[in-house]
Design a protein around this motif. Structure first.
Motif, PDB file in Angstrom:
ATOM      1  N   PHE A  23      16.973  53.537 -36.726  1.00 48.32           N
ATOM      2  CA  PHE A  23      18.262  52.878 -36.517  1.00 48.32           C
ATOM      3  C   PHE A  23      19.387  53.759 -37.031  1.00 48.32           C
ATOM      4  O   PHE A  23      19.216  54.522 -37.976  1.00 48.32           O
ATOM      5  CB  PHE A  23      18.309  51.546 -37.242  1.00 48.32           C
ATOM      6  N   TRP A  24      20.547  53.627 -36.412  1.00 44.45           N
ATOM      7  CA  TRP A  24      21.734  54.338 -36.861  1.00 44.45           C
ATOM      8  C   TRP A  24      22.960  53.512 -36.493  1.00 44.45           C
ATOM      9  O   TRP A  24      22.950  52.727 -35.544  1.00 44.45           O
ATOM     10  CB  TRP A  24      21.825  55.730 -36.238  1.00 44.45           C
ATOM     11  N   LEU A  25      24.020  53.665 -37.264  1.00 44.50           N
ATOM     12  CA  LEU A  25      25.317  53.027 -37.005  1.00 44.50           C
ATOM     13  C   LEU A  25      26.387  54.100 -37.110  1.00 44.50           C
ATOM     14  O   LEU A  25      26.336  54.948 -37.985  1.00 44.50           O
ATOM     15  CB  LEU A  25      25.617  51.945 -38.033  1.00 44.50           C
ATOM     16  N   PHE A  50      20.472  40.768 -36.173  1.00 42.96           N
ATOM     17  CA  PHE A  50      19.886  40.599 -37.501  1.00 42.96           C
ATOM     18  C   PHE A  50      19.624  41.953 -38.162  1.00 42.96           C
ATOM     19  O   PHE A  50      19.815  42.107 -39.369  1.00 42.96           O
ATOM     20  CB  PHE A  50      18.591  39.797 -37.405  1.00 42.96           C
ATOM     21  N   ASP A  51      19.192  42.934 -37.365  1.00 38.63           N
ATOM     22  CA  ASP A  51      18.985  44.280 -37.900  1.00 38.63           C
ATOM     23  C   ASP A  51      20.293  44.875 -38.401  1.00 38.63           C
ATOM     24  O   ASP A  51      20.343  45.502 -39.465  1.00 38.63           O
ATOM     25  CB  ASP A  51      18.394  45.205 -36.832  1.00 38.63           C
ATOM     26  N   TYR A  55      21.017  45.841 -42.208  1.00 39.35           N
ATOM     27  CA  TYR A  55      21.311  47.254 -42.450  1.00 39.35           C
ATOM     28  C   TYR A  55      22.552  47.395 -43.323  1.00 39.35           C
ATOM     29  O   TYR A  55      22.556  48.108 -44.315  1.00 39.35           O
ATOM     30  CB  TYR A  55      21.512  47.946 -41.099  1.00 39.35           C
ATOM     31  N   LEU A  56      23.626  46.689 -42.959  1.00 38.48           N
ATOM     32  CA  LEU A  56      24.874  46.797 -43.710  1.00 38.48           C
ATOM     33  C   LEU A  56      24.775  46.140 -45.081  1.00 38.48           C
ATOM     34  O   LEU A  56      25.332  46.649 -46.058  1.00 38.48           O
ATOM     35  CB  LEU A  56      26.020  46.180 -42.903  1.00 38.48           C
ATOM     36  N   GLU A  57      24.087  45.013 -45.165  1.00 38.57           N
ATOM     37  CA  GLU A  57      24.012  44.310 -46.446  1.00 38.57           C
ATOM     38  C   GLU A  57      23.078  45.012 -47.432  1.00 38.57           C
ATOM     39  O   GLU A  57      23.393  45.110 -48.614  1.00 38.57           O
ATOM     40  CB  GLU A  57      23.565  42.860 -46.234  1.00 38.57           C
ATOM     41  N   LYS A  58      21.940  45.482 -46.979  1.00 40.48           N
ATOM     42  CA  LYS A  58      20.957  46.070 -47.892  1.00 40.48           C
ATOM     43  C   LYS A  58      21.299  47.511 -48.270  1.00 40.48           C
ATOM     44  O   LYS A  58      21.136  47.916 -49.415  1.00 40.48           O
ATOM     45  CB  LYS A  58      19.551  46.052 -47.268  1.00 40.48           C
ATOM     46  N   ASP A  66      29.739  37.674 -39.670  1.00 40.24           N
ATOM     47  CA  ASP A  66      29.287  37.482 -38.296  1.00 40.24           C
ATOM     48  C   ASP A  66      29.082  38.839 -37.639  1.00 40.24           C
ATOM     49  O   ASP A  66      29.765  39.814 -37.971  1.00 40.24           O
ATOM     50  CB  ASP A  66      30.328  36.668 -37.516  1.00 40.24           C
ATOM     51  N   VAL A  67      28.142  38.866 -36.696  1.00 39.00           N
ATOM     52  CA  VAL A  67      27.873  40.088 -35.922  1.00 39.00           C
ATOM     53  C   VAL A  67      27.880  39.712 -34.449  1.00 39.00           C
ATOM     54  O   VAL A  67      27.193  38.780 -34.033  1.00 39.00           O
ATOM     55  CB  VAL A  67      26.503  40.706 -36.294  1.00 39.00           C
ATOM     56  N   ARG A  68      28.676  40.436 -33.655  1.00 40.86           N
ATOM     57  CA  ARG A  68      28.680  40.274 -32.203  1.00 40.86           C
ATOM     58  C   ARG A  68      28.386  41.638 -31.600  1.00 40.86           C
ATOM     59  O   ARG A  68      28.865  42.648 -32.093  1.00 40.86           O
ATOM     60  CB  ARG A  68      30.032  39.766 -31.711  1.00 40.86           C
TER      61      ARG A  68
END
Length: 150
Positions: A23-25, A50-51, A55-58, A66-68
């Motif tokens: 994964f990457w952002l 959910f991923d 990813y951002l929280e952990k 919220d995530v859209r």
């Protein structure tokens, strides 16, 4: 799970396995005006909402409300002279809503301030002055190379 290959574990040897996600952002500057607590990312196509939230929280300890997500279709182009059509990859965008009291301002990586311009002008003027001094010193020796000076 990762698709990378790792050396086989050997008894008594050092642990050489590291499990990394695929994964990457990537933080993206929004094209349209958005509220100050909304951040736009380009992300891996396999990531779910959910991923992204986990990813951002952990990893980054960012509180996510919220995530859209949306998938932007890649452009199709006809190759000039060849006649066939190619399509660019699709891109998945994630819009992250932060708590109301937090706001995100996209960093200005190339600020246009007067101090930087003045510093650049002074450096340029010093270089010009040095060149003029060099030419004045060597005008009596027209065919002498520049490295051969007294």
């Amino acid at each position: 799970m990762s698709t990378r290959w790792y050396p086989i574990y050997q008894k008594g040897g050092p642990q050489l396995r590291v499990f990394l996600p695929n994964f990457w952002l990537k933080l993206v500057r929004p094209t349209h005006e958005q509220p100050p607590n909304v951040v736009q990312f380009s992300c891996s196509m396999q990531m779910t909402k959910f991923d992204i939230k986990n990813y951002l929280e952990k990893i980054y300890n960012v509180k996510v409300v919220d995530v859209r997500t949306r998938i932007a279709m890649g452009k199709t182009k006809r190759v000039h002279g060849k006649g066939y059509v190619i399509k660019e990859d699709d891109i998945k965008y994630a819009y992250i809503t932060l708590p109301k009291d937090e706001k995100f301002v996209f960093p200005d990586l190339f600020p246009e301030n007067k101090a930087a311009k003045e510093e650049e002008e002074t450096t340029l003027n010093q270089a010009k002055k040095g060149l003029q001094e060099f030419l004045e010193k060597n005008k009596e020796r027209p065919n002498m190379p520049g490295w051969f000076s007294v």
